[in-house]
Write a protein that holds these residues in place. Structure first.
Motif, PDB file in Angstrom:
ATOM      1  N   VAL A   1      -1.603   4.784   3.572  1.00 56.08           N
ATOM      2  CA  VAL A   1      -1.385   3.443   3.467  1.00 56.08           C
ATOM      3  C   VAL A   1      -2.955   3.011   3.027  1.00 56.08           C
ATOM      4  CG1 VAL A   1      -1.456   1.317   4.719  1.00 56.08           C
ATOM      5  CG2 VAL A   1       0.226   3.158   5.452  1.00 56.08           C
ATOM      6  N   PRO A   2      -3.294   3.184   1.851  1.00 57.51           N
ATOM      7  CA  PRO A   2      -4.715   2.620   1.393  1.00 57.51           C
ATOM      8  C   PRO A   2      -4.884   1.287   1.253  1.00 57.51           C
ATOM      9  CG  PRO A   2      -3.192   3.178  -0.542  1.00 57.51           C
ATOM     10  CD  PRO A   2      -2.568   3.432   0.800  1.00 57.51           C
ATOM     11  N   MET A   3      -5.489   0.659   2.567  1.00 59.27           N
ATOM     12  CA  MET A   3      -5.828  -0.646   2.543  1.00 59.27           C
ATOM     13  C   MET A   3      -7.006  -1.183   3.414  1.00 59.27           C
ATOM     14  SD  MET A   3      -2.507  -2.001   4.805  1.00 59.27           S
ATOM     15  CE  MET A   3      -2.975  -3.725   4.685  1.00 59.27           C
ATOM     16  N   VAL A   4      -7.476  -2.448   3.142  1.00 62.54           N
ATOM     17  CA  VAL A   4      -8.300  -2.839   4.069  1.00 62.54           C
ATOM     18  C   VAL A   4      -8.026  -4.007   4.588  1.00 62.54           C
ATOM     19  CG1 VAL A   4     -10.823  -3.711   4.075  1.00 62.54           C
ATOM     20  CG2 VAL A   4     -10.155  -1.676   2.333  1.00 62.54           C
ATOM     21  N   PHE A   5      -8.317  -4.043   6.008  1.00 62.82           N
ATOM     22  CA  PHE A   5      -7.934  -5.474   6.524  1.00 62.82           C
ATOM     23  C   PHE A   5      -9.444  -5.891   7.041  1.00 62.82           C
ATOM     24  CE2 PHE A   5      -4.418  -2.722   8.311  1.00 62.82           C
ATOM     25  CZ  PHE A   5      -3.410  -3.526   8.061  1.00 62.82           C
ATOM     26  N   ARG A   6      -9.785  -7.100   6.516  1.00 54.98           N
ATOM     27  CA  ARG A   6     -11.288  -7.665   6.770  1.00 54.98           C
ATOM     28  C   ARG A   6     -11.333  -8.959   7.059  1.00 54.98           C
ATOM     29  NH1 ARG A   6     -12.231 -10.676   2.418  1.00 54.98           N
ATOM     30  NH2 ARG A   6     -14.059 -11.212   3.660  1.00 54.98           N
ATOM     31  N   GLY A   7     -12.470  -9.343   7.809  1.00 50.95           N
ATOM     32  CA  GLY A   7     -12.771 -10.729   8.280  1.00 50.95           C
ATOM     33  C   GLY A   7     -13.664 -10.731   9.395  1.00 50.95           C
ATOM     34  N   PRO A   8     -14.052 -11.781   9.386  1.00 50.76           N
ATOM     35  CA  PRO A   8     -15.355 -11.882  10.489  1.00 50.76           C
ATOM     36  C   PRO A   8     -14.892 -11.660  11.824  1.00 50.76           C
ATOM     37  CG  PRO A   8     -14.765 -14.092   9.938  1.00 50.76           C
ATOM     38  CD  PRO A   8     -13.872 -13.121   9.002  1.00 50.76           C
TER      39      PRO A   8
ATOM     40  N   VAL B   1      10.384  -5.556   8.326  1.00 48.99           N
ATOM     41  CA  VAL B   1      10.674  -6.574   7.498  1.00 48.99           C
ATOM     42  C   VAL B   1       9.835  -6.964   6.648  1.00 48.99           C
ATOM     43  CG1 VAL B   1      12.094  -8.619   7.199  1.00 48.99           C
ATOM     44  CG2 VAL B   1      12.503  -7.147   9.164  1.00 48.99           C
ATOM     45  N   PRO B   2       8.526  -7.508   7.304  1.00 52.19           N
ATOM     46  CA  PRO B   2       7.184  -7.835   6.254  1.00 52.19           C
ATOM     47  C   PRO B   2       6.811  -6.658   5.523  1.00 52.19           C
ATOM     48  CG  PRO B   2       6.762  -8.397   8.778  1.00 52.19           C
ATOM     49  CD  PRO B   2       7.981  -7.516   8.683  1.00 52.19           C
ATOM     50  N   ILE B   3       7.276  -5.136   5.779  1.00 55.46           N
ATOM     51  CA  ILE B   3       6.904  -4.094   4.994  1.00 55.46           C
ATOM     52  C   ILE B   3       7.573  -4.356   3.566  1.00 55.46           C
ATOM     53  CG2 ILE B   3       6.671  -1.603   4.654  1.00 55.46           C
ATOM     54  CD1 ILE B   3       5.886  -1.667   7.615  1.00 55.46           C
ATOM     55  N   ALA B   4       8.969  -4.604   3.833  1.00 57.10           N
ATOM     56  CA  ALA B   4       9.985  -4.745   2.706  1.00 57.10           C
ATOM     57  C   ALA B   4       9.503  -5.924   1.920  1.00 57.10           C
ATOM     58  CB  ALA B   4      11.308  -5.065   3.046  1.00 57.10           C
ATOM     59  N   THR B   5       9.009  -6.871   2.469  1.00 53.81           N
ATOM     60  CA  THR B   5       8.576  -8.007   1.514  1.00 53.81           C
ATOM     61  C   THR B   5       7.417  -7.559   0.736  1.00 53.81           C
ATOM     62  OG1 THR B   5       9.426  -9.673   3.226  1.00 53.81           O
ATOM     63  CG2 THR B   5       7.460 -10.462   1.777  1.00 53.81           C
ATOM     64  N   GLY B   6       6.627  -6.622   1.547  1.00 50.74           N
ATOM     65  CA  GLY B   6       5.424  -6.124   0.603  1.00 50.74           C
ATOM     66  C   GLY B   6       5.864  -5.263  -0.634  1.00 50.74           C
ATOM     67  N   VAL B   7       6.881  -4.410  -0.307  1.00 49.26           N
ATOM     68  CA  VAL B   7       7.281  -3.694  -1.465  1.00 49.26           C
ATOM     69  C   VAL B   7       7.883  -4.551  -2.299  1.00 49.26           C
ATOM     70  CG1 VAL B   7       9.033  -1.842  -2.012  1.00 49.26           C
ATOM     71  CG2 VAL B   7       7.704  -1.678   0.136  1.00 49.26           C
ATOM     72  N   GLY B   8       8.380  -5.625  -2.206  1.00 51.87           N
ATOM     73  CA  GLY B   8       8.877  -6.588  -3.303  1.00 51.87           C
ATOM     74  C   GLY B   8       8.010  -7.166  -3.760  1.00 51.87           C
ATOM     75  N   PHE B   9       6.964  -7.450  -3.286  1.00 51.66           N
ATOM     76  CA  PHE B   9       5.242  -8.296  -3.821  1.00 51.66           C
ATOM     77  C   PHE B   9       5.145  -7.117  -4.765  1.00 51.66           C
ATOM     78  CE2 PHE B   9       0.950  -8.301  -4.017  1.00 51.66           C
ATOM     79  CZ  PHE B   9       0.736  -9.752  -4.478  1.00 51.66           C
ATOM     80  N   ALA B  10       4.984  -5.858  -4.470  1.00 53.98           N
ATOM     81  CA  ALA B  10       4.388  -4.819  -5.273  1.00 53.98           C
ATOM     82  C   ALA B  10       5.412  -4.455  -6.596  1.00 53.98           C
ATOM     83  CB  ALA B  10       4.297  -3.307  -4.753  1.00 53.98           C
ATOM     84  N   ILE B  11       6.618  -4.654  -6.256  1.00 52.19           N
ATOM     85  CA  ILE B  11       7.508  -4.741  -7.563  1.00 52.19           C
ATOM     86  C   ILE B  11       7.149  -5.878  -8.571  1.00 52.19           C
ATOM     87  CG2 ILE B  11       9.974  -4.886  -8.280  1.00 52.19           C
ATOM     88  CD1 ILE B  11      10.710  -3.606  -5.575  1.00 52.19           C
ATOM     89  N   LYS B  12       6.961  -6.848  -7.952  1.00 53.17           N
ATOM     90  CA  LYS B  12       6.502  -8.188  -8.923  1.00 53.17           C
ATOM     91  C   LYS B  12       5.165  -8.031  -9.505  1.00 53.17           C
ATOM     92  CE  LYS B  12       6.648 -13.266  -9.001  1.00 53.17           C
ATOM     93  NZ  LYS B  12       7.091 -14.566  -8.129  1.00 53.17           N
TER      94      LYS B  12
ATOM     95  N   ALA C   1       0.986  -1.029   0.218  1.00 49.36           N
ATOM     96  CA  ALA C   1       0.172  -0.096  -0.107  1.00 49.36           C
ATOM     97  C   ALA C   1       0.818   1.297   0.019  1.00 49.36           C
ATOM     98  CB  ALA C   1      -0.976  -0.033   1.164  1.00 49.36           C
ATOM     99  N   MET C   2       1.886   1.203   0.688  1.00 58.99           N
ATOM    100  CA  MET C   2       2.891   2.278   0.791  1.00 58.99           C
ATOM    101  C   MET C   2       3.656   2.809  -0.644  1.00 58.99           C
ATOM    102  SD  MET C   2       5.189   1.827   4.202  1.00 58.99           S
ATOM    103  CE  MET C   2       6.188   3.406   4.344  1.00 58.99           C
ATOM    104  N   VAL C   3       3.547   1.588  -1.599  1.00 57.23           N
ATOM    105  CA  VAL C   3       4.115   2.191  -2.832  1.00 57.23           C
ATOM    106  C   VAL C   3       2.966   2.062  -3.916  1.00 57.23           C
ATOM    107  CG1 VAL C   3       6.415   1.379  -2.196  1.00 57.23           C
ATOM    108  CG2 VAL C   3       4.894  -0.208  -3.163  1.00 57.23           C
ATOM    109  N   GLY C   4       1.742   2.308  -3.465  1.00 59.32           N
ATOM    110  CA  GLY C   4       0.735   2.586  -4.451  1.00 59.32           C
ATOM    111  C   GLY C   4      -0.327   1.549  -4.818  1.00 59.32           C
ATOM    112  N   LEU C   5      -0.252   0.151  -4.308  1.00 54.28           N
ATOM    113  CA  LEU C   5      -1.160  -0.685  -4.587  1.00 54.28           C
ATOM    114  C   LEU C   5      -2.203  -0.505  -3.374  1.00 54.28           C
ATOM    115  CD1 LEU C   5       0.703  -3.926  -5.177  1.00 54.28           C
ATOM    116  CD2 LEU C   5       0.033  -2.080  -6.944  1.00 54.28           C
ATOM    117  N   ARG C   6      -3.428  -1.368  -3.602  1.00 52.20           N
ATOM    118  CA  ARG C   6      -4.542  -1.240  -2.624  1.00 52.20           C
ATOM    119  C   ARG C   6      -5.095  -2.498  -2.084  1.00 52.20           C
ATOM    120  NH1 ARG C   6      -5.903   3.930  -3.425  1.00 52.20           N
ATOM    121  NH2 ARG C   6      -7.781   4.054  -2.249  1.00 52.20           N
ATOM    122  N   PRO C   7      -4.183  -2.969  -1.234  1.00 53.70           N
ATOM    123  CA  PRO C   7      -4.316  -4.431  -0.801  1.00 53.70           C
ATOM    124  C   PRO C   7      -5.705  -4.546  -0.001  1.00 53.70           C
ATOM    125  CG  PRO C   7      -2.061  -3.579  -0.029  1.00 53.70           C
ATOM    126  CD  PRO C   7      -3.110  -2.312  -0.450  1.00 53.70           C
TER     127      PRO C   7
END
Lengths: 326, 338
Positions: free
Chosen positions: A111-118, B133-144, A71-77
C-alpha cells in the motif's frame, strides 16, 4: 541557499513528486479549490487538474479508504487530513487496512501511500484539536511514522515518503508551517528511519522529534549561555526509531532527557527510555527524565494551556535535573 | 431511476445456453461441497479461528462473478469462501489457507476471513464490517483516474449499510461517478440481529437514493435473476462509469459462524425451512432437468467430480507444511521505493 517556510518546503515536495510520477495524487478536505486549509497544496490544482488534486466531502474514514484502494491497485495517493485530530475517524483504514494489508495478503498487496497533516497542539484550540498522535501511530507494525521538525527535513522526508512503497504517516505541525529554514534548490532526499544530530554538545542529550525540535534547540541555546552543551537528537522518524543514534549520543553524554509533545503514559519517551536503559545502563550518570504534555485534555485558557505544554523552561529544568544542578 | 427487479428465472438472459447452465451449476456445487467439508474440518480442529459459511447464497457469487472479465476487481467481507471459488481461486489454495499452511493463498497469514489472489484481482477477504467498502470506492477511483473500463464488484451483507463507512464510500462513488457495483447480500441477519431490528428502512436498495445512485433489487436464490440484474449494473459501470447499488435477497442456511447453531435463537426454524425450499442449487438443477439439459446421471457425475476436487484440496492442505517460523517477520513492510 534559499530560506523558505516549512509550508513551502512541503508544497515543493508535493509539486516535484507529482511532476515526477503521474500516479501521485493528493486528496483531502479543501486541498484543491480552497488551496489547502493551511495552503500546503497551494497552486497544485492549477498545475495538475482536478483528477490529481481532489477535494473530498468531510468524510475522513471514506477518503482514507479510497486512498488504500487506489494504492492497492498501483496509484500513489497522498491523503491529507486537515489535522490528525480528525484522522481518528479514519483510524480503521490506517490500522486495519493500510498497515496490515501486506501481511494479511501474504505479501501480495503493498500500500504505497502517505497520510499527512498537522499534528499536535497549536494555540488555544482546546481539547479536541490539540493532540499529538505519534505515539499512537508508532505502536502499529506495518507503517512508518515520520515527524519532520524543520523545512529541510519536511521536504526531504516527504519526497522519500511519497516514493516509499509502504504506508507512511507523515505528521506536520500547525505551528511549524510558518517557520523558515534553509532548503537547497537542487533535489535531495532524506532517508526515512535516520535521526539527525541537530546540535552537538557533550554534557547531556535531549532526544526529541517533530515540533519539539524547536523547543529543544531553544533550550539548548539558553543552556549554552550557562556553559552547558547539549546533544539534540532529532529522531525525525519515530517508527522505525533510530536506536543507534540515541545510543551513540547517550554513551557520549551519559545523561538523557526525552522531550515529546504528547502525553506521558506509553509515550514516545517511554520507548526511548526503554532503549536507553537496555543498551546504555552502565553509561548513565542519572535517571532519564521525560518532558511531555500534562496528563490532561488540553485546556483553552492561555495560562492553563501554557502550563500543560512541554516548553523551554521545563526542558531546561529537566536537563539541570539530570546534571544534578540546582 | 429506482426499479425493483422481478425475475422468475424461467426466461432469463442467455437461458438457451446449456453449457453456461452447467458451468453455473458446477460453480455453485463446488462452493457447497467445499464448505460442507470446511464445516467437517472445523469440527475436527483442522481449521481454527472465525469461520463463516456461505451455504445458501451461492447464486449471488456465481451469478455475479460469471459475468466479469479477468481484469475486473472483486472485494468482499469475511464470508469470502464462495466468492473466492467463484472468481476462480483454487480449492487447494483456499483449503490450505484455512488449515493454516504455507501453500495457502496468503501462506497462512490470513485464514478464512482474508482470502486474496492478486492474479485474479480478488482483493479479499476483509474482517471489519464496512471497512472494505471505501477501499472498493478507491479502486473505482483508480479505474477512472487511469481511464480504464474495468469494474469493481463490492460484496457486503445488509448489516454493512448501517455503518458510517458505507455511507461515506457510496456518497463519494455517487458524487464522482465511479465504476463500482455495490452488491448487498441481504441474508436478513447481521449476526443475530434481523434487518428489521437494525435498519430504519427495509428495502435496502432505497438507500441508493441518498447517493443519486442507480439501484435495484433482485432474487438472490435465482442465479438467472442475479445475472440479469448484475449484467445491467456491470454494463452501466463499464460503459457509463456509473455506480449501482444492488440489493440481492438471499438467506444463509448456516449460522453466522461456526459457533452459531444453524437456526439459532434469533430466527425461527420454520423460516429457515421455508428458505431452504428455495435452495439456489436445487432451483437451477430443476430448471435444467425440466429443459432436458442434464439428467440424474449427469448430476451424479458432476457431484462426484466436485467431491473429488474438494477431497483433493483437503489432502493437499493436510500435506502442506506449516509456515516456517521465520515467516512471522516477513511481509510487514516492503523494502522497495519507486
Amino acid at each position: 541557499m534559499p530560506i523558505i517556510t516549512y509550508r513551502d518546503a512541503l508544497n515543493q515536495a508535493l509539486r516535484e513528486e507529482m511532476q515526477r510520477d503521474d500516479r501521485v495524487f493528493i486528496m483531502g478536505e479543501e486541498v484543491a479549490v480552497y488551496q489547502g486549509a493551511y495552503k500546503v497544496s497551494k497552486g497544485l490544482l492549477q498545475e495538475f487538474g482536478e483528477m490529481r488534486v481532489v477535494d473530498t466531502p468531510i468524510t475522513e474514514l471514506g477518503f482514507a479508504g479510497v486512498g488504500v484502494g487506489a494504492a492497492m491497485v498501483g496509484l500513489r495517493p497522498v491523503i491529507e487530513f486537515m489535522t490528525w485530530n480528525f484522522a481518528v475517524l479514519a483510524l480503521d483504514q490506517v490500522l486495519n487496512a493500510a498497515a496490515k494489508m501486506l501481511y494479511m495478503t501474504g505479501g501480495q498487496y503493498n500500500v504505497p501511500m502517505v497520510f499527512r497533516g498537522p499534528n499536535g497542539a497549536a494555540l488555544q484550540l482546546s481539547a479536541q484539536h490539540s493532540q499529538a498522535f505519534e505515539s499512537w501511530l508508532a505502536h502499529i507494525p506495518g507503517i512508518k511514522v515520520v515527524t519532520p521538525g524543520t523545512p529541510y527535513d519536511a521536504k526531504g522526508l516527504l519526497k522519500s515518503a511519497i516514493r516509499d512503497d509502504n504506508p507512511i504517516c507523515f505528521l506536520e505541525g500547525e505551528m511549524l508551517y510558518n517557520n523558515k529554514g534553509e532548503v537547497p534548490e537542487e533535489e535531495y532526499l532524506i532517508p526515512i528511519g535516520v535521526a539527525d544530530l541537530k546540535r552537538e554538545g557533550d554534557h547531556a542529550t535531549i532526544v526529541t522529534n517533530g515540533k519539539m525540535v524547536l523547543v529543544a534547540m531553544k533550550a539548548a541555546d539558553e543552556l549554552a549561555k550557562e556553559g552547558i552543551n547539549i546533544d539534540v537528537v532529532d529522531l525525525r522518524t519515530v517508527r522505525p526509531m533510530d536506536v543507534e543514534a540515541i545510543k551513540a549520543s547517550v554513551m557520549k553524554t551519559n545523561r538523557c532527557v526525552v522531550l515529546e509533545e504528547g502525553w506521558e503514559l506509553c509515550g514516545i519517551g517511554a520507548q526511548v527510555v526503554d532503549y536507553v536503559q537496555r543498551d546504555c545502563f552502565d553509561y548513565l550518570d542519572a535517571p532519564v527524565i521525560r518532558v511531555h504534555q500534562a496528563d490532561v485534555p488540553m485546556p483553552y485558557a492561555k495560562n492553563l494551556e501554557r502550563h500543560a505544554k512541554p516548553d523551554v523552561p521545563k526542558t531546561i529544568a529537566a536537563v539541570k535535573k539530570v546534571m544534578y544542578i540546582d | 431511476m429506482a426499479k425493483q427487479k422481478k425475475v422468475d428465472g424461467k426466461q432469463p438472459a442467455g437461458s438457451g445456453d446449456a453449457e453456461l447452465h452447467k458451468s453455473l451449476l458446477h460453480s455453485m456445487l463446488l462452493q457447497r461441497r467445499f464448505e460442507e467439508r470446511v464445516a467437517e474440518a472445523y469440527a475436527l480442529g483442522k481449521i481454527g479461528g472465525f469461520c463463516h459459511l456461505y451455504i445458501g447464497q451461492e447464486a449471488v457469487s456465481t451469478g455475479s462473478l460469471s459475468l466479469l472479465r479477468p481484469d475486473d476487481y472483486v472485494i468482499t467481507t469475511y464470508r469470502d469462501h464462495g466468492q473466492a471459488l467463484a472468481r476462480g481461486m483454487t480449492p487447494r489454495s483456499i483449503m490450505a489457507e484455512l488449515f493454516g499452511r504455507v501453500d495457502g493463498c496468503v501462506h497462512g497469514k490470513g485464514g478464512s476471513m482474508h482470502l486474496f489472489d492478486r492474479n485474479l484481482n480478488f482483493m479479499g477477504g476483509h474482517g471489519i464490517v464496512g471497512g472494505h467498502v471505501p477501499i472498493a470506492t478507491g479502486v473505482g477511483f483508480a479505474i477512472k483516474y487511469r481511464g480504464g473500463d474495468q469494474v469493481m464488484i463490492c460484496f457486503m451483507g445488509e448489516s454493512v449499510v448501517n455503518t458510517g463507512a458505507f455511507h461515506e464510500a457510496l456518497n463519494m462513488a455517487g458524487l464522482w461517478k465511479l465504476p463500482v457495483v455495490y452488491v448487498i447480500e441481504n441474508n436478513r441477519y447481521g449476526m443475530g440481529t434481523s434487518l428489521e431490528r437494525a435498519s430504519a428502512i427495509h428495502d435496502i436498495y432505497e438507500r441508493g437514493a441518498a447517493y443519486n445512485m442507480n439501484r435495484a433489487q433482485c432474487d438472490g436464490q435465482d442465479v438467472f435473476a442475479v445475472r440479469e440484474a448484475m449484467a445491467e449494473a456491470i454494463e452501466r459501470a463499464r460503459t457509463e462509469q456509473r455506480p449501482t447499488l444492488l440489493e440481492v435477497r438471499t438467506y444463509r442456511f448456516m449460522g453466522h459462524s461456526m459457533s452459531d447453531a444453524v437456526s439459532g435463537t434469533y430466527r425461527p426454524k420454520a423460516e429457515l425451512e421455508e428458505w431452504q425450499k428455495r435452495d439456489p442449487i436445487v432451483l437451477l438443477r430443476t430448471f435444467m432437468h425440466e429443459r432436458g439439459e442434464i439428467d440424474d446421471a449427469g448430476v451424479q457425475a458432476m457431484d462426484d467430480e466436485v467431491k473429488a476436487v474438494v477431497q483433493d484440496s483437503w489432502d493437499f492442505a493436510d500435506a502442506s507444511p506449516e509456515p516456517p517460523l521465520e515467516a512471522l517477520y516477513e511481509d510487514v513492510l516492503v523494502e522497495s521505493t519507486t
